[in-house]
Design a protein around this motif. Structure first.
Motif, PDB file in Angstrom:
ATOM      1  N   TYR A 206       0.952  -1.109   0.053  1.00 14.04           N
ATOM      2  CA  TYR A 206      -0.035  -0.057  -0.091  1.00 14.04           C
ATOM      3  C   TYR A 206       0.752   1.186  -0.102  1.00 14.04           C
TER       4      TYR A 206
ATOM      5  N   ARG B 130      -2.507   4.502  -3.233  1.00 13.63           N
ATOM      6  CA  ARG B 130      -2.491   3.148  -3.569  1.00 13.63           C
ATOM      7  C   ARG B 130      -3.064   2.224  -2.642  1.00 13.63           C
TER       8      ARG B 130
ATOM      9  N   TYR C  75      -7.104   0.537  -1.398  1.00 14.70           N
ATOM     10  CA  TYR C  75      -8.545  -0.202  -1.928  1.00 14.70           C
ATOM     11  C   TYR C  75      -8.388  -0.681  -3.328  1.00 14.70           C
ATOM     12  N   ASP C  76      -8.975  -0.394  -4.543  1.00 12.86           N
ATOM     13  CA  ASP C  76      -8.862  -0.968  -5.370  1.00 12.86           C
ATOM     14  C   ASP C  76      -7.584  -0.506  -6.122  1.00 12.86           C
ATOM     15  N   LYS C  77      -6.987   0.452  -5.804  1.00 11.00           N
ATOM     16  CA  LYS C  77      -5.800   0.754  -6.448  1.00 11.00           C
ATOM     17  C   LYS C  77      -4.522   0.270  -5.623  1.00 11.00           C
TER      18      LYS C  77
ATOM     19  N   THR D 196      -3.533  -5.661  -5.415  1.00 17.29           N
ATOM     20  CA  THR D 196      -4.680  -5.689  -6.185  1.00 17.29           C
ATOM     21  C   THR D 196      -4.488  -6.941  -7.020  1.00 17.29           C
TER      22      THR D 196
ATOM     23  N   GLY E  29      -5.773  -3.830  -1.100  1.00 18.05           N
ATOM     24  CA  GLY E  29      -6.390  -4.005  -2.655  1.00 18.05           C
ATOM     25  C   GLY E  29      -6.980  -5.332  -2.697  1.00 18.05           C
TER      26      GLY E  29
ATOM     27  N   GLY F 168      -8.947  -8.714  -3.027  1.00 16.61           N
ATOM     28  CA  GLY F 168     -10.324  -9.125  -2.758  1.00 16.61           C
ATOM     29  C   GLY F 168     -10.537  -9.888  -1.748  1.00 16.61           C
TER      30      GLY F 168
ATOM     31  N   HIS G 157     -14.025   2.477  -3.450  1.00 22.12           N
ATOM     32  CA  HIS G 157     -13.471   2.540  -4.734  1.00 22.12           C
ATOM     33  C   HIS G 157     -12.867   4.050  -5.033  1.00 22.12           C
TER      34      HIS G 157
END
Length: 235
Positions: A123, A127, A129-131, A135, A177, A179, A221
């Protein structure tokens, strides 16, 4: 496909230890190449400190996250961290098996997170979550606890278990990032019959076997937030 199974239980005969072994067996049957980190067996050091860095960017003041970045860039980060980071970065799927202590992870697993999910790689800045830096990977939590399901219902005495572990599910795994499929919880484990434990393990096996198809938890997001992290109000 590659997986990393991280287990954090002090008792090798425990249900959690069986969960970790089962994680490896099921994933291998599914075709994954599986690496493991048994934190107690490894005598993992959970303490983040200046000793984690062979050459400091700032020898006069320790800002741990900035030194993590420097340590990775200069290849002077502690060897035990680098070994775990290599396993994590190679994995498509991370599985965490642990008993819940005080509505959280055991200290040894928290220390693995603190030291291995390094700033600048996992992270950093925007950068997240979804970035985030992780990821494309998934992280499955399989945990055991002494409570009963009704105690963690929305109107239960403790409230939803997902809220209890928000710091891990959202604040760590989702933040970096990954899932995050719906976690698996083994309930009331110390107090149930061996037959009930067998049924619970069968449920965990089914959960693992469908890991690719499990619904993912919802996280922010970055496109919905401004440069200053304020929500963008859509017309």
């Amino acid at each position: 496909m590659k997986a990393l199974v991280v287990s954090a239980t002090p008792e090798p005969q425990s249900f959690v230890a069986s969960m970790a072994r089962t994680s490896c067996e099921v994933l291998e049957r599914k075709g994954y190449e599986v690496a493991t980190s048994n934190l107690y067996q490894m005598n993992w050091n959970p303490v983040a400190s200046a000793d984690d860095f062979g050459r400091r960017a700032n020898p006069n003041y320790l800002t741990y996250a900035l030194e993590q970045r420097n340590g990775v860039q200069t290849q002077t980060i502690a060897q035990d961290i680098q070994q775990e980071l290599d396993k994590l970065m190679a994995a498509d799927l991370l599985v965490l098996n642990f008993p819940i202590y005080w509505f959280s992870t055991p200290a040894i697993l928290k220390g693995w997170i603190d030291r291995v999910l390094v700033s600048g790689t996992a992270y950093g800045g925007k950068r997240i979550y979804d970035k985030g830096g992780l990821t494309g990977k998934k992280a499955l939590v399989g945990a055991a606890l002494g409570g009963r399901p009704h105690m963690f219902a929305p109107d239960g005495i403790h409230g939803p278990v997902h809220d209890m572990l928000r710091h891990l599910l959202r604040g760590t795994l989702g933040y970096c990032g990954m899932g995050v499929p719906q976690p698996f919880f083994a309930w009331h484990v110390p107090y149930i019959t061996p037959e009930a434990r067998d049924e619970m393990m069968a449920d965990y096996i089914a959960h693992l076997e469908s890991v690719e198809d499990l619904p993912l938890m919802e996280f922010p997001h970055m496109a919905d937030f401004s440069e200053t992290m304020e929500p963008i109000r859509k017309q």
